[in-house]
Scaffold this active site. Structure first.
Site, PDB file in Angstrom:
ATOM      1  N   TYR A 232       0.863  -1.179   0.000  1.00  0.00           N
ATOM      2  CA  TYR A 232       0.000   0.000   0.000  1.00  0.00           C
ATOM      3  C   TYR A 232       0.903   1.233   0.000  1.00  0.00           C
ATOM      4  O   TYR A 232       1.442   1.624   1.022  1.00  0.00           O
ATOM      5  CB  TYR A 232      -0.911   0.039   1.228  1.00  0.00           C
ATOM      6  CG  TYR A 232      -1.810  -1.165   1.409  1.00  0.00           C
ATOM      7  CD1 TYR A 232      -2.079  -2.049   0.367  1.00  0.00           C
ATOM      8  CD2 TYR A 232      -2.398  -1.425   2.645  1.00  0.00           C
ATOM      9  CE1 TYR A 232      -2.902  -3.147   0.552  1.00  0.00           C
ATOM     10  CE2 TYR A 232      -3.229  -2.515   2.841  1.00  0.00           C
ATOM     11  CZ  TYR A 232      -3.467  -3.378   1.789  1.00  0.00           C
ATOM     12  OH  TYR A 232      -4.275  -4.469   1.986  1.00  0.00           O
TER      13      TYR A 232
ATOM     14  N   SER B   5      -2.102 -14.923   3.641  1.00  0.00           N
ATOM     15  CA  SER B   5      -3.165 -14.277   2.866  1.00  0.00           C
ATOM     16  C   SER B   5      -3.140 -14.810   1.438  1.00  0.00           C
ATOM     17  O   SER B   5      -2.065 -15.024   0.867  1.00  0.00           O
ATOM     18  CB  SER B   5      -2.949 -12.765   2.878  1.00  0.00           C
ATOM     19  OG  SER B   5      -3.957 -12.088   2.170  1.00  0.00           O
TER      20      SER B   5
ATOM     21  N   GLN C  19      -6.162 -14.248   5.793  1.00  0.00           N
ATOM     22  CA  GLN C  19      -6.921 -13.167   5.152  1.00  0.00           C
ATOM     23  C   GLN C  19      -7.166 -13.527   3.693  1.00  0.00           C
ATOM     24  O   GLN C  19      -6.250 -13.960   2.986  1.00  0.00           O
ATOM     25  CB  GLN C  19      -6.184 -11.829   5.240  1.00  0.00           C
ATOM     26  CG  GLN C  19      -7.031 -10.663   4.727  1.00  0.00           C
ATOM     27  CD  GLN C  19      -6.427  -9.299   4.978  1.00  0.00           C
ATOM     28  OE1 GLN C  19      -6.484  -8.420   4.120  1.00  0.00           O
ATOM     29  NE2 GLN C  19      -5.862  -9.086   6.157  1.00  0.00           N
TER      30      GLN C  19
ATOM     31  N   PHE D 103     -12.421  -7.163   0.651  1.00  0.00           N
ATOM     32  CA  PHE D 103     -13.528  -6.880  -0.278  1.00  0.00           C
ATOM     33  C   PHE D 103     -14.876  -7.233   0.367  1.00  0.00           C
ATOM     34  O   PHE D 103     -15.744  -7.809  -0.290  1.00  0.00           O
ATOM     35  CB  PHE D 103     -13.388  -7.641  -1.599  1.00  0.00           C
ATOM     36  CG  PHE D 103     -12.366  -7.100  -2.551  1.00  0.00           C
ATOM     37  CD1 PHE D 103     -11.839  -5.828  -2.395  1.00  0.00           C
ATOM     38  CD2 PHE D 103     -11.921  -7.866  -3.613  1.00  0.00           C
ATOM     39  CE1 PHE D 103     -10.889  -5.330  -3.281  1.00  0.00           C
ATOM     40  CE2 PHE D 103     -10.969  -7.381  -4.511  1.00  0.00           C
ATOM     41  CZ  PHE D 103     -10.455  -6.111  -4.337  1.00  0.00           C
ATOM     42  N   PRO D 104     -15.100  -6.906   1.658  1.00  0.00           N
ATOM     43  CA  PRO D 104     -16.353  -7.330   2.313  1.00  0.00           C
ATOM     44  C   PRO D 104     -17.603  -6.720   1.693  1.00  0.00           C
ATOM     45  O   PRO D 104     -18.683  -7.308   1.774  1.00  0.00           O
ATOM     46  CB  PRO D 104     -16.169  -6.872   3.764  1.00  0.00           C
ATOM     47  CG  PRO D 104     -15.181  -5.748   3.690  1.00  0.00           C
ATOM     48  CD  PRO D 104     -14.248  -6.124   2.579  1.00  0.00           C
TER      49      PRO D 104
ATOM     50  N   SER E 274     -16.432  -4.155  -3.316  1.00  0.00           N
ATOM     51  CA  SER E 274     -16.065  -2.881  -3.950  1.00  0.00           C
ATOM     52  C   SER E 274     -17.264  -1.954  -4.128  1.00  0.00           C
ATOM     53  O   SER E 274     -17.405  -1.262  -5.143  1.00  0.00           O
ATOM     54  CB  SER E 274     -15.381  -3.143  -5.306  1.00  0.00           C
ATOM     55  OG  SER E 274     -14.140  -3.768  -5.094  1.00  0.00           O
TER      56      SER E 274
ATOM     57  N   LYS F 191     -25.616   1.290  -3.480  1.00  0.00           N
ATOM     58  CA  LYS F 191     -25.531   2.641  -4.049  1.00  0.00           C
ATOM     59  C   LYS F 191     -25.507   2.643  -5.578  1.00  0.00           C
ATOM     60  O   LYS F 191     -25.504   3.709  -6.196  1.00  0.00           O
ATOM     61  CB  LYS F 191     -24.305   3.371  -3.505  1.00  0.00           C
ATOM     62  CG  LYS F 191     -22.959   2.774  -3.890  1.00  0.00           C
ATOM     63  CD  LYS F 191     -21.821   3.528  -3.195  1.00  0.00           C
ATOM     64  CE  LYS F 191     -20.460   2.931  -3.528  1.00  0.00           C
ATOM     65  NZ  LYS F 191     -19.380   3.608  -2.797  1.00  0.00           N
TER      66      LYS F 191
END
Length: 311
Positions: free
Chosen positions: A59, A157, A177, A206-207, A210, A216
């Protein structure tokens, strides 16, 4: 005061709503990030009891860890935060490569400690599996670092079940993960039974698929970013996925909360899951995620959501 939960067999006790910090300094993932806004999200999280912070070398790269380290140093209270970070990526002129070798992992932990400005990491993950390193040897290197006090717990992960079993040959893996949400439930069948038996805690990424599970979007939505390549946004399934989301909207409306809060609360009813790490791009979103803790789902509602997303 939020009741803290134990992560699997670890001695880590956390707010079940954590903070996925890929938008803190994740310049390679999101353009035009404001670094001070990133630091402020970390402060807001800690100020409101969100103590489980999930970051990674990639990141930024590196920058998310550095910004979190800035906040840890300025606050001077290392024990208020439970820090999870990850490594596996090697950046080369040709692009990214994945490395799980013991020497690489030991170097990665030392460098992460420096960026985070701390002398221990609560949970360190191998971010992705490589094709060469025996997984039990990779985890064995992390076990040596645990014994040296540099890390407290070990995670992996994005491993397959076979790779996870190899990694856990000596019982050292504490946390896994991986991708999991109501539209991507393969982990329930492939991983959860083994993990529950071994008391390995599953942390989903990604719970909210996205954003698709927030309700929405409608069928007119178009995407020109990473979402365009994700399976749940493809034309052949996008409309049916939207219909499934709408079927659970009445549950959220009956409770006066957002759809996202209901979805996140449902994950916390899974035996394999102790903590979730929704992301945020603004401090208000960090606080909004906490409203999940106000949601209590009846068994009937849990079953209804399960049925809608089984098909």
């Amino acid at each position: 005061m939020t009741k803290k939960v134990q992560i699997g067999k670890t001695d880590l006790y956390v707010n079940p709503i954590g903070f996925g910090a890929n938008a803190v300094g994740g310049h390679n993932l999101y353009p035009n990030l404001d670094e001070e806004a990133g630091r402020q999200m970390v402060r807001t999280a800690l100020d409101h009891g969100v103590n489980f912070l999930d970051t990674a070398f990639i990141y930024g790269p590196k920058r998310s860890e550095e910004l979190i380290g800035d906040v840890l140093k300025e606050r001077g209270n290392r024990s208020e935060a439970v820090i999870a970070t990850k490594a596996a990526h090697v950046l080369t002129d040709e692009g990214e490569k994945i490395n799980n070798s013991p020497a690489f992992l030991k170097k990665s932990v030392d460098e992460a400690l420096e960026r985070l400005q701390t002398d221990y990491i609560d949970l360190f993950y191998i971010h992705f599996p490589d094709e060469e390193t025996p997984k039990d040897e990779a985890v064995g290197a992390l076990q040596e670092l645990r014994e040296a006090g540099k890390i407290r717990h070990i995670g992996v992960s994005n491993f397959s079940l076979e790779q996870l079993k190899e990694a856990n040959k000596d019982g050292h893996v504490d946390v896994f993960q991986g991708e999991y949400n109501l539209l991507a439930r393969e982990a329930e069948r492939e991983l959860f039974p083994f993990m529950t038996a071994q008391n390995i805690s599953f942390v989903p990424y990604f719970p909210l698929a996205s954003g698709l599970l927030t309700g929405k979007y409608d069928q007119t939505a178009t995407f020109d970013d990473l979402r365009s390549g994700l399976p749940y946004f493809q034309k052949d399934v996008f409309a049916s996925n939207l219909e499934k989301v709408e079927q659970i909207r009445p549950i959220a409306e009956s409770k006066g909360v957002e759809l996202a809060h209901v979805v996140l609360a449902w994950y916390l009813t899974r035996d394999a899951i102790d903590v979730i790490i929704p992301g945020a791009k603004r401090s208000e979103q960090v606080l909004n995620n906490l409203k999940t803790l106000d949601v209590t789902l009846s068994q009937e509602e849990i079953n209804q959501i399960d049925r809608v997303f089984q098909s």
